[in-house]
Design a protein around this motif. Sequence first.
Motif, PDB file in Angstrom:
ATOM      1  N   VAL A 117     -76.764  85.817  33.616  1.00  0.00           N
ATOM      2  CA  VAL A 117     -77.594  87.021  33.637  1.00  0.00           C
ATOM      3  C   VAL A 117     -76.737  88.277  33.486  1.00  0.00           C
ATOM      4  CG1 VAL A 117     -79.439  85.962  34.988  1.00  0.00           C
ATOM      5  CG2 VAL A 117     -77.558  87.113  36.174  1.00  0.00           C
ATOM      6  N   GLN A 118     -75.444  88.110  33.194  1.00  0.00           N
ATOM      7  CA  GLN A 118     -74.521  89.242  33.190  1.00  0.00           C
ATOM      8  C   GLN A 118     -74.821  90.243  32.080  1.00  0.00           C
ATOM      9  OE1 GLN A 118     -73.870  86.193  32.154  1.00  0.00           O
ATOM     10  NE2 GLN A 118     -72.007  85.997  30.949  1.00  0.00           N
ATOM     11  N   ALA A 119     -75.434  89.797  30.979  1.00  0.00           N
ATOM     12  CA  ALA A 119     -75.701  90.720  29.881  1.00  0.00           C
ATOM     13  C   ALA A 119     -76.760  91.758  30.239  1.00  0.00           C
ATOM     14  CB  ALA A 119     -76.149  89.942  28.643  1.00  0.00           C
ATOM     15  N   TRP A 120     -77.492  91.529  31.307  1.00  0.00           N
ATOM     16  CA  TRP A 120     -78.506  92.498  31.750  1.00  0.00           C
ATOM     17  C   TRP A 120     -77.912  93.594  32.626  1.00  0.00           C
ATOM     18  CZ3 TRP A 120     -83.309  92.161  29.712  1.00  0.00           C
ATOM     19  CH2 TRP A 120     -83.667  90.948  29.120  1.00  0.00           C
ATOM     20  N   ASP A 121     -76.659  93.437  33.028  1.00  0.00           N
ATOM     21  CA  ASP A 121     -76.013  94.371  33.941  1.00  0.00           C
ATOM     22  C   ASP A 121     -75.103  95.321  33.157  1.00  0.00           C
ATOM     23  OD1 ASP A 121     -74.670  95.731  35.928  1.00  0.00           O
ATOM     24  OD2 ASP A 121     -74.249  93.950  37.132  1.00  0.00           O
ATOM     25  N   PRO A 122     -75.452  96.613  33.064  1.00  0.00           N
ATOM     26  CA  PRO A 122     -74.632  97.541  32.281  1.00  0.00           C
ATOM     27  C   PRO A 122     -73.365  98.000  32.979  1.00  0.00           C
ATOM     28  CG  PRO A 122     -76.484  98.714  33.254  1.00  0.00           C
ATOM     29  CD  PRO A 122     -76.674  97.257  33.605  1.00  0.00           C
ATOM     30  N   THR A 123     -73.128  97.539  34.187  1.00  0.00           N
ATOM     31  CA  THR A 123     -71.928  97.956  34.908  1.00  0.00           C
ATOM     32  C   THR A 123     -70.682  97.600  34.102  1.00  0.00           C
ATOM     33  OG1 THR A 123     -73.055  97.516  37.003  1.00  0.00           O
ATOM     34  CG2 THR A 123     -70.655  97.788  37.072  1.00  0.00           C
ATOM     35  N   PRO A 124     -69.813  98.566  33.798  1.00  0.00           N
ATOM     36  CA  PRO A 124     -68.617  98.272  33.002  1.00  0.00           C
ATOM     37  C   PRO A 124     -67.809  97.127  33.612  1.00  0.00           C
ATOM     38  CG  PRO A 124     -68.886 100.644  33.224  1.00  0.00           C
ATOM     39  CD  PRO A 124     -69.918 100.009  34.120  1.00  0.00           C
ATOM     40  N   GLY A 125     -67.463  96.169  32.775  1.00  0.00           N
ATOM     41  CA  GLY A 125     -66.667  95.032  33.209  1.00  0.00           C
ATOM     42  C   GLY A 125     -67.485  93.850  33.672  1.00  0.00           C
ATOM     43  N   TYR A 126     -68.723  94.064  34.066  1.00  0.00           N
ATOM     44  CA  TYR A 126     -69.527  92.962  34.590  1.00  0.00           C
ATOM     45  C   TYR A 126     -70.058  92.073  33.475  1.00  0.00           C
ATOM     46  CZ  TYR A 126     -69.551  94.533  39.450  1.00  0.00           C
ATOM     47  OH  TYR A 126     -69.186  94.860  40.734  1.00  0.00           O
ATOM     48  N   PHE A 127     -70.515  92.679  32.375  1.00  0.00           N
ATOM     49  CA  PHE A 127     -71.087  91.849  31.316  1.00  0.00           C
ATOM     50  C   PHE A 127     -70.021  91.078  30.552  1.00  0.00           C
ATOM     51  CE2 PHE A 127     -71.140  96.368  30.082  1.00  0.00           C
ATOM     52  CZ  PHE A 127     -70.270  96.387  28.997  1.00  0.00           C
ATOM     53  N   TYR A 128     -68.755  91.467  30.672  1.00  0.00           N
ATOM     54  CA  TYR A 128     -67.651  90.713  30.085  1.00  0.00           C
ATOM     55  C   TYR A 128     -66.819  90.025  31.176  1.00  0.00           C
ATOM     56  CZ  TYR A 128     -68.358  92.934  25.499  1.00  0.00           C
ATOM     57  OH  TYR A 128     -68.876  93.347  24.285  1.00  0.00           O
ATOM     58  N   SER A 129     -67.453  89.674  32.264  1.00  0.00           N
ATOM     59  CA  SER A 129     -66.712  89.122  33.398  1.00  0.00           C
ATOM     60  C   SER A 129     -66.391  87.640  33.204  1.00  0.00           C
ATOM     61  CB  SER A 129     -67.540  89.288  34.677  1.00  0.00           C
ATOM     62  OG  SER A 129     -68.795  88.618  34.547  1.00  0.00           O
ATOM     63  N   ILE A 130     -65.405  87.159  33.984  1.00  0.00           N
ATOM     64  CA  ILE A 130     -64.972  85.756  34.045  1.00  0.00           C
ATOM     65  C   ILE A 130     -64.621  85.280  32.636  1.00  0.00           C
ATOM     66  CG2 ILE A 130     -65.414  83.505  35.109  1.00  0.00           C
ATOM     67  CD1 ILE A 130     -65.519  85.905  37.027  1.00  0.00           C
ATOM     68  N   ASN A 131     -65.385  84.348  32.062  1.00  0.00           N
ATOM     69  CA  ASN A 131     -65.150  83.955  30.668  1.00  0.00           C
ATOM     70  C   ASN A 131     -65.949  84.917  29.793  1.00  0.00           C
ATOM     71  OD1 ASN A 131     -64.334  82.566  28.400  1.00  0.00           O
ATOM     72  ND2 ASN A 131     -65.839  80.926  28.627  1.00  0.00           N
ATOM     73  N   ASN A 132     -65.294  85.947  29.288  1.00  0.00           N
ATOM     74  CA  ASN A 132     -66.027  87.098  28.759  1.00  0.00           C
ATOM     75  C   ASN A 132     -66.927  86.781  27.571  1.00  0.00           C
ATOM     76  OD1 ASN A 132     -64.018  86.737  26.867  1.00  0.00           O
ATOM     77  ND2 ASN A 132     -63.027  88.713  27.212  1.00  0.00           N
ATOM     78  N   VAL A 133     -66.625  85.732  26.793  1.00  0.00           N
ATOM     79  CA  VAL A 133     -67.472  85.439  25.632  1.00  0.00           C
ATOM     80  C   VAL A 133     -68.839  84.904  26.033  1.00  0.00           C
ATOM     81  CG1 VAL A 133     -65.510  84.988  24.121  1.00  0.00           C
ATOM     82  CG2 VAL A 133     -66.548  83.101  25.391  1.00  0.00           C
ATOM     83  N   SER A 134     -69.008  84.516  27.295  1.00  0.00           N
ATOM     84  CA  SER A 134     -70.289  83.931  27.708  1.00  0.00           C
ATOM     85  C   SER A 134     -71.405  84.967  27.816  1.00  0.00           C
ATOM     86  CB  SER A 134     -70.141  83.183  29.039  1.00  0.00           C
ATOM     87  OG  SER A 134     -69.793  84.059  30.085  1.00  0.00           O
ATOM     88  N   TRP A 135     -71.105  86.250  27.561  1.00  0.00           N
ATOM     89  CA  TRP A 135     -72.181  87.244  27.542  1.00  0.00           C
ATOM     90  C   TRP A 135     -73.233  86.867  26.495  1.00  0.00           C
ATOM     91  CZ3 TRP A 135     -73.752  89.809  23.228  1.00  0.00           C
ATOM     92  CH2 TRP A 135     -72.906  89.780  22.127  1.00  0.00           C
ATOM     93  N   SER A 136     -72.787  86.268  25.377  1.00  0.00           N
ATOM     94  CA  SER A 136     -73.738  85.903  24.327  1.00  0.00           C
ATOM     95  C   SER A 136     -74.656  84.766  24.781  1.00  0.00           C
ATOM     96  CB  SER A 136     -72.998  85.515  23.043  1.00  0.00           C
ATOM     97  OG  SER A 136     -72.237  84.347  23.235  1.00  0.00           O
ATOM     98  N   LEU A 137     -74.164  83.896  25.664  1.00  0.00           N
ATOM     99  CA  LEU A 137     -75.028  82.842  26.213  1.00  0.00           C
ATOM    100  C   LEU A 137     -76.099  83.447  27.103  1.00  0.00           C
ATOM    101  CD1 LEU A 137     -72.528  80.009  27.184  1.00  0.00           C
ATOM    102  CD2 LEU A 137     -73.578  80.530  24.979  1.00  0.00           C
ATOM    103  N   SER A 138     -75.764  84.550  27.770  1.00  0.00           N
ATOM    104  CA  SER A 138     -76.753  85.255  28.573  1.00  0.00           C
ATOM    105  C   SER A 138     -77.892  85.752  27.684  1.00  0.00           C
ATOM    106  CB  SER A 138     -76.089  86.431  29.298  1.00  0.00           C
ATOM    107  OG  SER A 138     -76.998  87.128  30.108  1.00  0.00           O
ATOM    108  N   CYS A 139     -77.547  86.255  26.503  1.00  0.00           N
ATOM    109  CA  CYS A 139     -78.583  86.666  25.542  1.00  0.00           C
ATOM    110  C   CYS A 139     -79.361  85.458  25.052  1.00  0.00           C
ATOM    111  CB  CYS A 139     -77.938  87.384  24.360  1.00  0.00           C
ATOM    112  SG  CYS A 139     -77.204  88.989  24.753  1.00  0.00           S
ATOM    113  N   GLU A 140     -78.659  84.393  24.693  1.00  0.00           N
ATOM    114  CA  GLU A 140     -79.324  83.204  24.170  1.00  0.00           C
ATOM    115  C   GLU A 140     -80.288  82.603  25.185  1.00  0.00           C
ATOM    116  OE1 GLU A 140     -79.388  81.425  21.371  1.00  0.00           O
ATOM    117  OE2 GLU A 140     -78.028  82.617  20.151  1.00  0.00           O
ATOM    118  N   LEU A 141     -79.915  82.624  26.453  1.00  0.00           N
ATOM    119  CA  LEU A 141     -80.796  82.081  27.474  1.00  0.00           C
ATOM    120  C   LEU A 141     -82.118  82.849  27.502  1.00  0.00           C
ATOM    121  CD1 LEU A 141     -80.767  79.881  29.663  1.00  0.00           C
ATOM    122  CD2 LEU A 141     -80.011  81.608  31.290  1.00  0.00           C
TER     123      LEU A 141
END
Length: 377
Positions: A100-124
Amino acid sequence: MLVFGYHVGTMRIVTQPDAKAVVDWLFTLGLSGVQFFFILSGFVLVWSARDGDRRRDFWRRRLAKIYPNHVLTWAAALLVMWWFADPVVPRAALENLFLVQAWDPTPGYFYSINNVSWSLSCELFFYLCLPLALPAIRRAHSGVLWAVVVAVPLVILALWPGQQLLPEGSNWWFTQVFPLVRSTEFWLGVAAAELLRRGHWRGPGLTLASLLFVVVWVAAHWIPAEMWAALLSVAYILVIPAAARADVQGRRSPWRHRTLIWLGEVSFAFYLVHVLVMMTVLRLTGHWGVGLPGWSGPLAVLGFLVVNLALAAALHRFVETPMMRRLAPRRRPAPAAVPGAAAPGAGGTAVVPGPRGADGGPRDARPVEYAGPRDPH
């Protein structure tokens, strides 16, 4: 591979001037690989959807596909952070775990941990919406679907000046990460797939579409950056249906080559591991942020490519495939094709003709699923 090349450039691995110039020229637009991924995802999921498939089965298959690899790479990223004594923000880690990280605009949060997984957040988010919208898409007039195909590149083009209305610091998140905005690309693929399924797609053939894509890619280097995403969305939506139609009609297509099929099968795992592997190795060797001198940089890139492909192949074989078999529901048998139906090729669906609808499309045409293991991820 486009995204891999883009990250090779942004990580400044190659410092030798001539080689760096080649990497920059080839992969300046590499970030659009994610755009291609979103469009392809919408296209393939509608192109291969079966009438009567249950929503919960669709959702289970999608979760079974993405979550095992995601959880494993999420844990690996946390282990790397622990090794380097990097701080871990619990909220960011949990958002990343549950995609759910792509919904959070906080800088650094949407690219957190394994940063490429932000796109999976969109896909979900896309996966959640598609089964709910698919009945309306099947009933929609073809003119409405064409309106979507035309409107999406214009919306993407309008995002560049539109982002200036946002608070400072939220511009990148809104245009590049926010699932609602990125879903426009997914719905572009959805609309094109439904038009092709009905036999109403009027795009060029694969050869011409591929040529137009190359022209757009090369010309983009002399076109203002704010137009890149819109132009590439047009190029991608010409190539993808053309390749699918070539498959169905049995025409020659480079995308059916065994090597490219295998690369497609491992592409999801490759995407999840490639940044984590490169970043970890560069940090361990002290080259993070400074690159490698001389021609050792290009050699390192080739080494990263081989290692990432090997890891992706292992993930696909030993994690992704067995977990899909264990967790995903069995697909129901496809409806029998009527005599005279077009024979499907490897990797998509063909349309079984039926009575014509009010808009001239096949009212009850049924997609026949390809036998090949094509899956956008």
